[in-house]
Design a protein around this motif. Structure first.
Motif, PDB file in Angstrom:
ATOM      1  N   ILE A  30       0.753  -1.294   0.106  1.00 42.10           N
ATOM      2  CA  ILE A  30      -0.017  -0.175   0.032  1.00 42.10           C
ATOM      3  C   ILE A  30       0.940   1.124   0.020  1.00 42.10           C
ATOM      4  O   ILE A  30       0.523   2.021  -0.716  1.00 42.10           O
ATOM      5  CB  ILE A  30      -0.944   0.241   1.070  1.00 42.10           C
ATOM      6  N   HIS A  31       1.773   1.313   0.917  1.00 45.02           N
ATOM      7  CA  HIS A  31       2.664   2.701   1.105  1.00 45.02           C
ATOM      8  C   HIS A  31       3.582   2.860  -0.148  1.00 45.02           C
ATOM      9  O   HIS A  31       3.885   3.981  -0.462  1.00 45.02           O
ATOM     10  CB  HIS A  31       3.522   2.532   2.464  1.00 45.02           C
ATOM     11  N   VAL A  32       4.022   1.918  -1.018  1.00 40.40           N
ATOM     12  CA  VAL A  32       4.737   1.894  -2.040  1.00 40.40           C
ATOM     13  C   VAL A  32       3.812   2.612  -3.109  1.00 40.40           C
ATOM     14  O   VAL A  32       4.117   3.329  -4.072  1.00 40.40           O
ATOM     15  CB  VAL A  32       5.431   0.752  -2.662  1.00 40.40           C
ATOM     16  N   MET A  33       2.505   1.887  -3.313  1.00 38.66           N
ATOM     17  CA  MET A  33       1.471   2.414  -4.372  1.00 38.66           C
ATOM     18  C   MET A  33       1.044   3.965  -3.974  1.00 38.66           C
ATOM     19  O   MET A  33       0.924   4.815  -4.914  1.00 38.66           O
ATOM     20  CB  MET A  33       0.287   1.630  -4.439  1.00 38.66           C
ATOM     21  N   LEU A  34       1.057   4.434  -2.829  1.00 35.90           N
ATOM     22  CA  LEU A  34       0.848   5.748  -2.362  1.00 35.90           C
ATOM     23  C   LEU A  34       1.688   6.633  -3.118  1.00 35.90           C
ATOM     24  O   LEU A  34       1.570   7.592  -3.552  1.00 35.90           O
ATOM     25  CB  LEU A  34       0.893   5.972  -0.787  1.00 35.90           C
ATOM     26  N   ARG A  35       3.268   6.173  -2.871  1.00 30.75           N
ATOM     27  CA  ARG A  35       4.310   6.845  -3.592  1.00 30.75           C
ATOM     28  C   ARG A  35       3.861   7.022  -5.051  1.00 30.75           C
ATOM     29  O   ARG A  35       4.151   8.313  -5.575  1.00 30.75           O
ATOM     30  CB  ARG A  35       5.517   6.260  -3.156  1.00 30.75           C
ATOM     31  N   ARG A  36       3.610   6.146  -5.791  1.00 25.83           N
ATOM     32  CA  ARG A  36       3.380   6.001  -7.060  1.00 25.83           C
ATOM     33  C   ARG A  36       2.198   6.987  -7.473  1.00 25.83           C
ATOM     34  O   ARG A  36       2.236   7.583  -8.439  1.00 25.83           O
ATOM     35  CB  ARG A  36       2.861   4.720  -7.516  1.00 25.83           C
ATOM     36  N   VAL A  37       1.111   7.028  -6.628  1.00 27.32           N
ATOM     37  CA  VAL A  37       0.046   7.881  -6.821  1.00 27.32           C
ATOM     38  C   VAL A  37       0.844   9.339  -6.517  1.00 27.32           C
ATOM     39  O   VAL A  37       0.216  10.159  -7.486  1.00 27.32           O
ATOM     40  CB  VAL A  37      -1.160   7.909  -5.650  1.00 27.32           C
ATOM     41  N   LEU A  38       1.544   9.530  -5.855  1.00 27.16           N
ATOM     42  CA  LEU A  38       2.035  10.966  -5.564  1.00 27.16           C
ATOM     43  C   LEU A  38       2.937  11.187  -6.758  1.00 27.16           C
ATOM     44  O   LEU A  38       3.340  12.491  -6.826  1.00 27.16           O
ATOM     45  CB  LEU A  38       2.864  10.967  -4.289  1.00 27.16           C
ATOM     46  N   GLU A  39       3.259  10.215  -7.554  1.00 27.16           N
ATOM     47  CA  GLU A  39       3.942  10.589  -8.830  1.00 27.16           C
ATOM     48  C   GLU A  39       3.219  10.914  -9.979  1.00 27.16           C
ATOM     49  O   GLU A  39       3.819  10.924 -11.155  1.00 27.16           O
ATOM     50  CB  GLU A  39       4.980   9.432  -9.161  1.00 27.16           C
ATOM     51  N   SER A  40       1.918  10.809  -9.953  1.00 26.05           N
ATOM     52  CA  SER A  40       0.989  10.987 -11.038  1.00 26.05           C
ATOM     53  C   SER A  40       0.740  12.396 -11.391  1.00 26.05           C
ATOM     54  O   SER A  40       1.009  13.288 -10.559  1.00 26.05           O
ATOM     55  CB  SER A  40      -0.419  10.241 -10.543  1.00 26.05           C
ATOM     56  N   ASP A  41       0.192  12.502 -12.566  1.00 24.40           N
ATOM     57  CA  ASP A  41      -0.140  13.894 -13.169  1.00 24.40           C
ATOM     58  C   ASP A  41      -1.545  14.329 -13.045  1.00 24.40           C
ATOM     59  O   ASP A  41      -2.000  15.448 -13.454  1.00 24.40           O
ATOM     60  CB  ASP A  41       0.450  14.267 -14.579  1.00 24.40           C
ATOM     61  N   SER A  42      -2.243  13.307 -12.740  1.00 22.67           N
ATOM     62  CA  SER A  42      -3.845  13.474 -12.665  1.00 22.67           C
ATOM     63  C   SER A  42      -4.612  12.329 -11.728  1.00 22.67           C
ATOM     64  O   SER A  42      -3.921  11.370 -11.762  1.00 22.67           O
ATOM     65  CB  SER A  42      -4.285  13.697 -14.118  1.00 22.67           C
ATOM     66  N   VAL A  43      -5.585  12.522 -11.463  1.00 25.98           N
ATOM     67  CA  VAL A  43      -6.513  11.694 -11.015  1.00 25.98           C
ATOM     68  C   VAL A  43      -6.649  10.495 -11.733  1.00 25.98           C
ATOM     69  O   VAL A  43      -6.530   9.187 -11.433  1.00 25.98           O
ATOM     70  CB  VAL A  43      -8.085  12.059 -10.460  1.00 25.98           C
ATOM     71  N   GLU A  44      -6.743  10.876 -12.935  1.00 25.69           N
ATOM     72  CA  GLU A  44      -7.120   9.535 -14.126  1.00 25.69           C
ATOM     73  C   GLU A  44      -6.031   8.910 -14.397  1.00 25.69           C
ATOM     74  O   GLU A  44      -6.020   7.670 -14.390  1.00 25.69           O
ATOM     75  CB  GLU A  44      -7.736  10.198 -15.146  1.00 25.69           C
ATOM     76  N   HIS A  45      -4.904   9.436 -14.116  1.00 30.67           N
ATOM     77  CA  HIS A  45      -3.429   8.725 -14.412  1.00 30.67           C
ATOM     78  C   HIS A  45      -3.247   8.002 -13.332  1.00 30.67           C
ATOM     79  O   HIS A  45      -3.011   6.716 -13.426  1.00 30.67           O
ATOM     80  CB  HIS A  45      -2.435   9.821 -14.759  1.00 30.67           C
ATOM     81  N   ALA A  46      -3.579   8.282 -12.018  1.00 32.09           N
ATOM     82  CA  ALA A  46      -3.547   7.590 -10.826  1.00 32.09           C
ATOM     83  C   ALA A  46      -4.485   6.337 -10.726  1.00 32.09           C
ATOM     84  O   ALA A  46      -3.812   5.278 -10.606  1.00 32.09           O
ATOM     85  CB  ALA A  46      -3.707   8.410  -9.864  1.00 32.09           C
ATOM     86  N   LEU A  47      -5.537   6.482 -11.216  1.00 29.52           N
ATOM     87  CA  LEU A  47      -6.411   5.326 -11.061  1.00 29.52           C
ATOM     88  C   LEU A  47      -6.112   4.373 -12.220  1.00 29.52           C
ATOM     89  O   LEU A  47      -6.274   2.878 -12.073  1.00 29.52           O
ATOM     90  CB  LEU A  47      -7.898   5.718 -11.609  1.00 29.52           C
ATOM     91  N   ASP A  48      -5.576   4.706 -13.367  1.00 31.27           N
ATOM     92  CA  ASP A  48      -5.233   3.690 -14.655  1.00 31.27           C
ATOM     93  C   ASP A  48      -3.886   3.030 -13.829  1.00 31.27           C
ATOM     94  O   ASP A  48      -3.807   1.791 -14.157  1.00 31.27           O
ATOM     95  CB  ASP A  48      -4.985   4.563 -15.690  1.00 31.27           C
ATOM     96  N   MET A  49      -3.122   3.853 -13.605  1.00 32.91           N
ATOM     97  CA  MET A  49      -1.932   3.314 -12.774  1.00 32.91           C
ATOM     98  C   MET A  49      -2.270   2.002 -11.851  1.00 32.91           C
ATOM     99  O   MET A  49      -1.500   1.006 -11.793  1.00 32.91           O
ATOM    100  CB  MET A  49      -0.822   4.158 -12.202  1.00 32.91           C
ATOM    101  N   ILE A  50      -3.067   2.237 -10.866  1.00 32.67           N
ATOM    102  CA  ILE A  50      -3.421   1.456  -9.774  1.00 32.67           C
ATOM    103  C   ILE A  50      -4.045   0.125 -10.266  1.00 32.67           C
ATOM    104  O   ILE A  50      -3.802  -0.642 -10.029  1.00 32.67           O
ATOM    105  CB  ILE A  50      -4.434   2.035  -8.785  1.00 32.67           C
ATOM    106  N   ASP A  51      -5.152   0.398 -11.133  1.00 35.23           N
ATOM    107  CA  ASP A  51      -5.541  -0.609 -11.964  1.00 35.23           C
ATOM    108  C   ASP A  51      -4.649  -1.697 -12.740  1.00 35.23           C
ATOM    109  O   ASP A  51      -4.930  -2.902 -12.599  1.00 35.23           O
ATOM    110  CB  ASP A  51      -6.619  -0.093 -13.135  1.00 35.23           C
ATOM    111  N   GLU A  52      -3.805  -1.134 -13.494  1.00 34.51           N
ATOM    112  CA  GLU A  52      -2.495  -1.724 -14.115  1.00 34.51           C
ATOM    113  C   GLU A  52      -1.652  -2.444 -13.307  1.00 34.51           C
ATOM    114  O   GLU A  52      -1.438  -3.698 -13.632  1.00 34.51           O
ATOM    115  CB  GLU A  52      -2.094  -0.829 -15.079  1.00 34.51           C
TER     116      GLU A  52
END
Length: 351
Positions: free
Chosen positions: A186-208
């Motif tokens: 979870i905490h590694v994924m939180l860091r990846r979310v903070l490296e995203s440029d938009s909500v949409e980008h973050a959601l796509d990345m989490i799903d992938e």
């Protein structure tokens, strides 16, 4: 005052600065989780280290640079790299043994869009073990080809709650479960979310990519978009705000959940969510009003502003350790340590 580490460099250099400047706080994190794993899950540290190794391959496959950052933390703090990995997988180790002793699972989070001003707000109380109060640090990171990030985290952990220079912010609600797979912690994924440029980008990345265990991420960006996503190894359930508002505590609320996904919430999660929704619906957002919502003590001691409950066992106790209110449109935030109802000093953050 919370220690603020501001660093620019490679991921290893960022980690080395983190480890060197927060070595004493990392020692507190290690001591806290050594006790928690034993008290909450019956796991000694050697078993926790063995469990953490399950996630190494997934991190190396998806984001090897973050493993380098963990190695830098270990070098800077003069500790074993596997101990840093344990800290970054602490949710998977501590919170996926539901069914034994009742485990702490605090935090109240909200997102609110001000249609009048266009400002997107994101805020939360982070409730956890009191011993981690002195392990909290603030970090501003500038890695090559990544957005600048400001976040509040537990020392030794590379991702948590905060926002980036694109105006993307994230809050976290823990979910207790019995589900864990060898994917991104979870905490590694939180860091990846903070490296995203938009909500949409973050959601796509989490799903992938997929996460190792269930949690809720409340994600918003400065353009006025927000989403709550209940993540799990079986799939993710995204929720859109209603009337510009979205609140979450520590139980599953999505209407459509992946088959087999189950949580084990405490009763106060339901009452806190109902109260938070009432408060948010009745006011216009600002730093002051959102802080007031998070100071609410209805249902004390297990209210939104959580105080130690003397009627439960020590292993089950937790309290509000910090409050953060983010204006994502303007890339500004206000942070305070302790319970917001006690009016602690406010620290202003910006990017």
């Amino acid at each position: 005052m919370v220690k603020h580490i501001d660093v620019r460099g490679t991921h290893f250099e960022i980690g080395e600065a983190h480890g060197r400047q927060a070595a004493s706080e990392i020692a507190i994190s290690l001591a806290t989780y050594r006790r928690m794993f034993q008290n909450m899950a019956g796991l000694d540290w050697a078993t926790a280290r063995h469990d953490a190794e399950r996630f190494k391959a997934a991190i190396e496959h998806v984001c090897p640079e973050l493993l380098e950052e963990m190695a830098g933390i270990a070098h800077g703090a003069n500790i074993d790299p596997l101990d840093v990995l344990v800290l970054n997988a602490r949710s998977e180790i501590a919170l996926t043994h539901a069914g034994g002793p009742i485990q702490p699972d605090g935090c109240s989070a909200l997102a609110q869009h001000d249609v009048t001003t266009g400002v997107q707000w994101l805020a939360q109380n982070w409730d956890w073990k009191a011993s981690q109060r002195d392990a909290l640090i603030c970090m501003t990171l500038r890695a090559p080809d990544k957005p600048a990030i400001t976040m509040v985290t537990e020392a030794g952990i590379i991702g948590k709650i905060g926002f980036n220079e694109y105006g993307v912010g994230v809050c976290l609600n823990a979910l207790r479960s019995q589900i864990c797979k060898p994917r991104l912690p979870i905490h590694v994924m939180l860091r990846r979310v903070l490296e995203s440029d938009s909500v949409e980008h973050a959601l796509d990345m989490i799903d992938e990519v997929g996460v190792a265990s269930p949690a809720h991420f409340l994600i918003a960006d400065g353009s006025g978009h927000a989403a709550g996503v209940e993540v799990s190894p079986m799939g993710d359930s995204a929720m859109a705000p209603r009337h510009g508002r979205l609140c979450h505590t520590n139980h599953l609320i999505a209407r459509h959940l992946p088959p087999g996904l189950e949580d084990f919430p405490r009763e106060d999660s339901f009452t806190r969510l109902e109260r938070l929704r009432e408060l948010v619906a009745e006011s216009e957002p600002s730093f002051a009003t959102l802080r007031a919502h998070l100071s609410d003590e209805q249902g004390a001691p297990d209210g939104i502003n959580r105080r130690t409950n003397p009627d439960v066992a020590e292993s089950e106790q937790m309290e509000t350790l910090f409050t953060i209110v983010m204006n994502l449109t303007e890339r500004r935030a206000e942070l305070s340590l302790g319970k917001p109802a006690d009016q602690p000093e406010i620290i202003k953050l910006s990017l």
